[in-house]
Scaffold this active site. Structure first.
Site, short mmCIF file in Angstrom:
data_model
loop_
_atom_site.label_atom_id
_atom_site.label_comp_id
_atom_site.label_asym_id
_atom_site.label_seq_id
_atom_site.Cartn_x
_atom_site.Cartn_y
_atom_site.Cartn_z
N CYS A 169 0.80 -1.22 0.00
CA CYS A 169 0.00 0.00 0.00
C CYS A 169 0.84 1.27 0.00
O CYS A 169 0.30 2.38 -0.07
CB CYS A 169 -0.94 0.00 1.20
SG CYS A 169 -1.97 -1.49 1.28
N HIS A 182 -2.95 8.03 5.78
CA HIS A 182 -3.13 6.69 5.21
C HIS A 182 -4.56 6.24 5.49
O HIS A 182 -5.22 5.72 4.61
CB HIS A 182 -2.11 5.73 5.81
CG HIS A 182 -2.09 4.39 5.16
ND1 HIS A 182 -1.96 4.21 3.80
CD2 HIS A 182 -2.19 3.13 5.69
CE1 HIS A 182 -1.97 2.92 3.52
NE2 HIS A 182 -2.12 2.24 4.64
N GLU A 204 -1.76 5.36 13.44
CA GLU A 204 -1.33 6.52 12.64
C GLU A 204 -1.55 7.80 13.42
O GLU A 204 -0.69 8.71 13.39
CB GLU A 204 -2.08 6.57 11.32
CG GLU A 204 -1.60 7.71 10.43
CD GLU A 204 -2.23 7.73 9.04
OE1 GLU A 204 -1.76 8.52 8.20
OE2 GLU A 204 -3.19 6.97 8.81
N LYS A 253 -9.63 8.05 1.56
CA LYS A 253 -10.08 6.66 1.39
C LYS A 253 -11.52 6.49 1.89
O LYS A 253 -12.18 5.51 1.54
CB LYS A 253 -9.15 5.69 2.13
CG LYS A 253 -7.78 5.52 1.51
CD LYS A 253 -6.97 4.46 2.25
CE LYS A 253 -5.58 4.27 1.65
NZ LYS A 253 -4.66 5.36 1.99
N HIS A 283 -9.77 1.89 -0.67
CA HIS A 283 -8.31 1.70 -0.62
C HIS A 283 -7.84 1.08 -1.93
O HIS A 283 -8.08 -0.09 -2.20
CB HIS A 283 -7.95 0.81 0.57
CG HIS A 283 -6.49 0.77 0.87
ND1 HIS A 283 -5.52 1.31 0.05
CD2 HIS A 283 -5.81 0.25 1.94
CE1 HIS A 283 -4.33 1.12 0.58
NE2 HIS A 283 -4.49 0.49 1.73
N PHE A 297 1.69 -3.43 3.97
CA PHE A 297 2.02 -4.75 4.52
C PHE A 297 3.53 -4.97 4.39
O PHE A 297 4.17 -4.51 3.45
CB PHE A 297 1.28 -5.85 3.77
CG PHE A 297 -0.18 -5.99 4.13
CD1 PHE A 297 -0.77 -5.21 5.10
CD2 PHE A 297 -0.97 -6.93 3.48
CE1 PHE A 297 -2.12 -5.35 5.43
CE2 PHE A 297 -2.31 -7.08 3.79
CZ PHE A 297 -2.88 -6.30 4.76
#
Length: 417
Positions: free
Chosen positions: A166, A306, A317, A338, A343, A402
């Site tokens: 991502c 994010h 975050e 998002k 996403h 990830f």
């Protein structure tokens, strides 16, 4: 960027997301707080636990690619090609680049051609290996996105893909900017693309319990920082940014949207899919980006978070933002687009970089929709529900993937030479 005296600016963006096709369509939808999430139509998801996603609406690759060539490409390549057309037009550049040896392409993709892979496996099982198309491998491998864009534009400079889950799109833009800063190119076509709203893509993420199951209320399913969030919403799309050496852009009279000021990277070194619980990796990437930009934390006016709408990311975050920005964390605007787009995985960082560039140019920051009840620990100004007029001189765009990979970009208002 402190790595060089060669300054890098953004002169165009091309966007295809679940809220629309084209820069203006996307911008208007985002500032209106419109959701692009709906029932899956790319495949029959009737028996799936997750039946919603963000799909690019009314996408026809033949608007940009011949039928013959389109058959040789997976959907993620179609998206990259279309976004390039849109970005070049927005930048006022001809599709055939005027300085091919000084123009390069970095377009990242997180997962590649899943639909092509699924189709090939079906052919093997139903008809045998001898019936697999010779275009199967070229259709599904990730670096064919920048490869086809290079052939489309004639760009003969650096040509590569970043692949970092991502964080892919952000890494692509940052790497491209550094290539210009270090003298390897004067123009870069940079971005990310993804087309994983497929049977395998949805089934795989659903098996991880990573996706929202709010199937009966799709437009409210992506709800970053909200107490009732239950996972991210998978989406497809692409963004391409045109990056130029400042002197190159000025010489051709280009409209400059903003300057690429900083790029920071780090790794959590913690877990395959879960972020560091203290937010240390994310904080390190933010600090590195600020240091590269030679900006203090209080110079940032807006953060495109994010903000995935997962229980762990949003809280951690927020914690990382507090570590980096201290008291200023409560004074700056933070939003997750998002909440509207879903996403887009490998494309997300590039899309959000483009949104940051537009926020600087237009003096408006998009909202976080569906934020009705902020979760415990999610207590910053997330611009809930409604876009906000705001002079933005500097932005930070966060992307975390990830494997613990983190990439952050800082953009600032262009203040002249």
């Amino acid at each position: 960027m402190r790595t060089s005296s060669r300054r890098v600016v953004v002169t165009g963006v091309g966007l295809l997301t679940p809220v629309g096709i084209g820069t203006e369509a996307n911008w208007q939808a985002l500032i209106a707080g419109e959701s692009g999430i709906g029932p899956i139509t790319n495949f029959d998801a009737t028996d799936y636990p997750v039946r919603i996603a963000g799909e690019v609406p009314d996408f026809d690759p033949l608007r940009w690619i011949s039928r013959k060539e389109a058959k040789k490409m997976d959907r993620f390549i179609h998206f990259a090609m279309a976004a390039t057309h849109l970005a070049m037009e927005h930048a006022g550049l001809p599709l055939q680049v005027p300085e091919p040896d000084r123009t390069g392409v970095v377009i990242g993709v997180g997962m590649g051609g899943l639909q092509t892979l699924e189709d090939a496996v079906d052919v093997i099982r139903q008809k045998g290996p001898g019936r697999v198309s010779p275009f199967t491998i070229p259709k599904l491998i990730i670096n064919m996105a920048p490869g086809h864009v290079s052939m489309l534009t004639g760009a003969r400079g650096p040509n590569l893909s970043s692949v970092s889950a991502c964080a892919t799109g952000a890494h692509s833009v940052g790497d491209a900017a550094r290539l210009i800063a270090m003298g390897d190119a004067d123009v870069m076509i940079a971005g990310g693309s993804e087309a994983t709203v497929t049977a395998l893509g949805i089934a795989g993420f659903a098996a991880m319990k990573a996706l929202s199951t709010r199937n009966d209320d799709p437009q409210r399913a992506s709800r970053p920082f909200d107490a009732d969030r239950d996972g991210f919403v998978s989406a497809e799309g692409a963004a391409v940014l045109i990056l130029e050496l400042l002197e190159h852009a000025v010489a051709r009279g280009a409209r400059i949207l903003c300057e690429v000021a900083g790029y920071g990277q780090s790794s959590d070194a913690h877990h395959m899919t879960m972020p560091d619980p203290d937010g240390a990796g994310a904080a390190a990437a933010m600090r590195n980006a600020l240091a590269d930009a030679e900006l203090s934390p209080d110079a940032i006016d807006y953060v495109n978070a994010h903000g995935t709408s997962t229980p762990t990311n949003d809280r951690i975050e927020t914690l990382a933002l507090k570590h980096v920005f201290g008291d200023h964390a409560r004074r700056m605007a933070v939003s997750s687009t998002k909440s509207m787009t879903g996403h887009m995985l490998g494309a997300a960082g590039a899309v959000e970089a483009a949104i940051c560039a537009l926020a600087i140019e237009r003096g408006v920051v998009p909202p976080t929709i569906n934020l009705d009840t902020p979760d415990e620990g999610c207590d910053l100004d997330y611009v809930p529900h409604t876009a906000r007029a705001l002079r933005v001189d500097a932005t930070l765009s966060n992307s975390f993937g990830f494997g613990g990979t983190n990439a952050c970009l800082v953009f600032r208002r262009f203040a002249g030479k």
